[in-house]
Write an enzyme that holds these catalytic residues in place. Structure first.
Site, PDB file in Angstrom:
ATOM      1  N   LYS A  17       0.836  -1.215   0.000  1.00  0.00           N
ATOM      2  CA  LYS A  17       0.000   0.000   0.000  1.00  0.00           C
ATOM      3  C   LYS A  17       0.863   1.254   0.000  1.00  0.00           C
ATOM      4  O   LYS A  17       0.597   2.188  -0.748  1.00  0.00           O
ATOM      5  CB  LYS A  17      -0.898   0.044   1.249  1.00  0.00           C
ATOM      6  CG  LYS A  17      -2.005  -0.970   1.253  1.00  0.00           C
ATOM      7  CD  LYS A  17      -2.984  -0.671   2.379  1.00  0.00           C
ATOM      8  CE  LYS A  17      -2.349  -0.730   3.748  1.00  0.00           C
ATOM      9  NZ  LYS A  17      -2.385  -2.056   4.380  1.00  0.00           N
ATOM     10  N   ARG A  93     -10.267   1.316   9.042  1.00  0.00           N
ATOM     11  CA  ARG A  93      -9.763   0.007   9.388  1.00  0.00           C
ATOM     12  C   ARG A  93     -10.822  -0.814  10.107  1.00  0.00           C
ATOM     13  O   ARG A  93     -10.590  -1.983  10.417  1.00  0.00           O
ATOM     14  CB  ARG A  93      -8.575   0.189  10.328  1.00  0.00           C
ATOM     15  CG  ARG A  93      -7.313  -0.493   9.888  1.00  0.00           C
ATOM     16  CD  ARG A  93      -6.289  -0.204  10.967  1.00  0.00           C
ATOM     17  NE  ARG A  93      -5.023  -0.803  10.736  1.00  0.00           N
ATOM     18  CZ  ARG A  93      -4.053  -0.240  10.018  1.00  0.00           C
ATOM     19  NH1 ARG A  93      -4.237   0.896   9.410  1.00  0.00           N
ATOM     20  NH2 ARG A  93      -2.902  -0.843   9.912  1.00  0.00           N
ATOM     21  N   ARG A 130      11.189  -6.764   5.906  1.00  0.00           N
ATOM     22  CA  ARG A 130      11.080  -5.306   5.742  1.00  0.00           C
ATOM     23  C   ARG A 130      11.914  -4.569   6.785  1.00  0.00           C
ATOM     24  O   ARG A 130      11.888  -4.898   7.962  1.00  0.00           O
ATOM     25  CB  ARG A 130       9.613  -4.876   5.856  1.00  0.00           C
ATOM     26  CG  ARG A 130       9.434  -3.356   5.784  1.00  0.00           C
ATOM     27  CD  ARG A 130       8.012  -2.982   5.467  1.00  0.00           C
ATOM     28  NE  ARG A 130       7.133  -3.062   6.627  1.00  0.00           N
ATOM     29  CZ  ARG A 130       5.840  -2.730   6.588  1.00  0.00           C
ATOM     30  NH1 ARG A 130       5.287  -2.309   5.464  1.00  0.00           N
ATOM     31  NH2 ARG A 130       5.097  -2.839   7.667  1.00  0.00           N
ATOM     32  N   ARG A 162      10.819  -2.467  12.171  1.00  0.00           N
ATOM     33  CA  ARG A 162       9.747  -1.899  12.993  1.00  0.00           C
ATOM     34  C   ARG A 162       9.364  -2.920  14.061  1.00  0.00           C
ATOM     35  O   ARG A 162       9.279  -4.105  13.777  1.00  0.00           O
ATOM     36  CB  ARG A 162       8.523  -1.618  12.117  1.00  0.00           C
ATOM     37  CG  ARG A 162       8.522  -0.225  11.514  1.00  0.00           C
ATOM     38  CD  ARG A 162       7.523  -0.075  10.391  1.00  0.00           C
ATOM     39  NE  ARG A 162       6.152  -0.455  10.731  1.00  0.00           N
ATOM     40  CZ  ARG A 162       5.125  -0.287   9.909  1.00  0.00           C
ATOM     41  NH1 ARG A 162       5.302   0.268   8.719  1.00  0.00           N
ATOM     42  NH2 ARG A 162       3.914  -0.663  10.255  1.00  0.00           N
ATOM     43  N   ARG A 173      -1.392  -8.546  13.823  1.00  0.00           N
ATOM     44  CA  ARG A 173      -1.929  -7.532  12.909  1.00  0.00           C
ATOM     45  C   ARG A 173      -2.703  -8.177  11.768  1.00  0.00           C
ATOM     46  O   ARG A 173      -3.752  -7.673  11.363  1.00  0.00           O
ATOM     47  CB  ARG A 173      -0.797  -6.686  12.341  1.00  0.00           C
ATOM     48  CG  ARG A 173      -0.249  -5.683  13.354  1.00  0.00           C
ATOM     49  CD  ARG A 173       1.184  -5.322  13.068  1.00  0.00           C
ATOM     50  NE  ARG A 173       1.324  -4.598  11.818  1.00  0.00           N
ATOM     51  CZ  ARG A 173       2.405  -4.646  11.046  1.00  0.00           C
ATOM     52  NH1 ARG A 173       3.423  -5.410  11.378  1.00  0.00           N
ATOM     53  NH2 ARG A 173       2.455  -3.945   9.946  1.00  0.00           N
TER      54      ARG A 173
HETATM   55  P1  ADP Z   1       0.311  -1.605   8.891  1.00  0.00           P
HETATM   56  O1  ADP Z   1      -0.834  -1.462   7.948  1.00  0.00           O
HETATM   57  O2  ADP Z   1       1.539  -2.145   8.233  1.00  0.00           O
HETATM   58  O3  ADP Z   1      -0.047  -2.270  10.185  1.00  0.00           O
HETATM   59  P2  ADP Z   1       0.256   1.249   9.416  1.00  0.00           P
HETATM   60  O4  ADP Z   1       1.457   2.083   9.257  1.00  0.00           O
HETATM   61  O5  ADP Z   1      -0.899   1.471   8.507  1.00  0.00           O
HETATM   62  O6  ADP Z   1       0.821  -0.207   9.338  1.00  0.00           O
HETATM   63  O7  ADP Z   1      -0.274   1.348  10.911  1.00  0.00           O
HETATM   64  C1  ADP Z   1       0.558   1.064  12.012  1.00  0.00           C
HETATM   65  C2  ADP Z   1      -0.270   0.939  13.278  1.00  0.00           C
HETATM   66  O8  ADP Z   1      -0.954   2.175  13.546  1.00  0.00           O
HETATM   67  C3  ADP Z   1      -1.388  -0.094  13.223  1.00  0.00           C
HETATM   68  O9  ADP Z   1      -0.934  -1.407  13.476  1.00  0.00           O
HETATM   69  C4  ADP Z   1      -2.336   0.439  14.301  1.00  0.00           C
HETATM   70  O10 ADP Z   1      -1.861   0.127  15.593  1.00  0.00           O
HETATM   71  C5  ADP Z   1      -2.239   1.938  14.127  1.00  0.00           C
HETATM   72  N1  ADP Z   1      -3.279   2.446  13.197  1.00  0.00           N
HETATM   73  C6  ADP Z   1      -3.077   3.007  11.968  1.00  0.00           C
HETATM   74  N2  ADP Z   1      -4.239   3.359  11.386  1.00  0.00           N
HETATM   75  C7  ADP Z   1      -5.210   3.020  12.266  1.00  0.00           C
HETATM   76  C8  ADP Z   1      -6.631   3.111  12.248  1.00  0.00           C
HETATM   77  N3  ADP Z   1      -7.306   3.612  11.190  1.00  0.00           N
HETATM   78  N4  ADP Z   1      -7.319   2.646  13.322  1.00  0.00           N
HETATM   79  C9  ADP Z   1      -6.675   2.133  14.382  1.00  0.00           C
HETATM   80  N5  ADP Z   1      -5.343   2.011  14.471  1.00  0.00           N
HETATM   81  C10 ADP Z   1      -4.599   2.442  13.430  1.00  0.00           C
END
Ligand code: ADP
Ligand code: ZN
Length: 218
Positions: A17, A93, A130, A162, A173
């Protein structure tokens, strides 16, 4: 003039993404709004909110819906997003977030929702290798011959894994994605805004598929 776009990108962690969003942002000249990046920036600033969010992220959990909805509502109201549009990455999400977004975007509806589809086995492999620059966020792929002190080509910052890319957090996740986020695929499919795009292959090939899907929905 290149028309703007209001896009949502769904897909498992590691589906690519981030890479597609950077390209889409340049292509449509709209901001790439990543809720993960916003939360990581807050964590780096060390505010009370940022530190609480960091804890949730490192555990592979989800930050509360109300907080996330407030953050996104505010960001979409800024002039760049309000005029040309945006690429939303990481939001919504949950179904609660999607419902709130319907209200926020009632006057200017979403152009398309892209589901960047990559099977779970493939993303697990991608995530375990990654690595990310701590300072500028550039992504790298670890190899067997990687030096122990790895420095970013773009900014000279330290490259690290990370916390949420460690195996336990990755599985947590991905499980959350299946239970909380995958239902959005049906949600948007029922509204006729969804396009499922095969995310396996070279990034430039995937990008052509994504933009074709967007144009088909104008
Ligand atoms: P990934 O999709 O690889 O998990 P992101 O960078 O999109 O990574 O998000 C990292 C973390 O930030 C998520 O695992 C979550 O804890 C939090 N997060 C991001 N966007 C949201 C959201 N819309 N609602 C709740 N938590 C979020
Ligand atoms: Zn860097």
């Amino acid at each position: 003039m290149i028309p703007g776009a209001r896009l949502i990108i769904l897909g498992r962690q590691g589906a690519g993404k981030g890479t597609q969003c950077v390209r889409l942002s340049r292509h449509y000249v709209v901001p790439h709004i990543s809720t993960g990046d916003i939360l990581r920036a807050a964590a780096r600033e060390g505010t009370e909110f940022g530190l609480a969010a960091k804890q949730v992220m490192d555990d592979g959990g989800l930050v509360g819906d109300e907080i996330m909805i407030g953050l996104v509502d505010e960001r979409l109201g800024k002039p760049d997003a309000a005029t040309r549009g945006y690429i939303l990455d990481g939001f919504p999400r949950t179904v609660a977030q999607a419902r709130a977004l319907d209200v926020i975007t009632a006057e200017k509806p979403i152009t398309a929702v892209i589901d960047l589809d990559v099977p779970r086995e493939i993303v697990v492999e991608r995530l375990s290798s990654r690595r990310v620059c701590r300072d500028c966020g550039t992504n790298y792929t670890a190899t067997a011959s990687q030096p122990s002190q790895w420095i970013c080509d773009v900014c000279g910052g330290d490259i690290a894994q990370r916390a949420d890319d460690h195996p336990d957090a990755v599985n947590r996740r991905l499980d959350l994605y299946e239970t909380q986020t995958a239902p959005l695929i049906e949600y948007y499919s029922n509204r006729g805004t969804l396009a499922v795009v095969n995310g396996v292959g070279q990034p430039e090939h995937v990008f052509v598929r994504v933009t074709d899907a967007v144009e088909a929905r104008r």
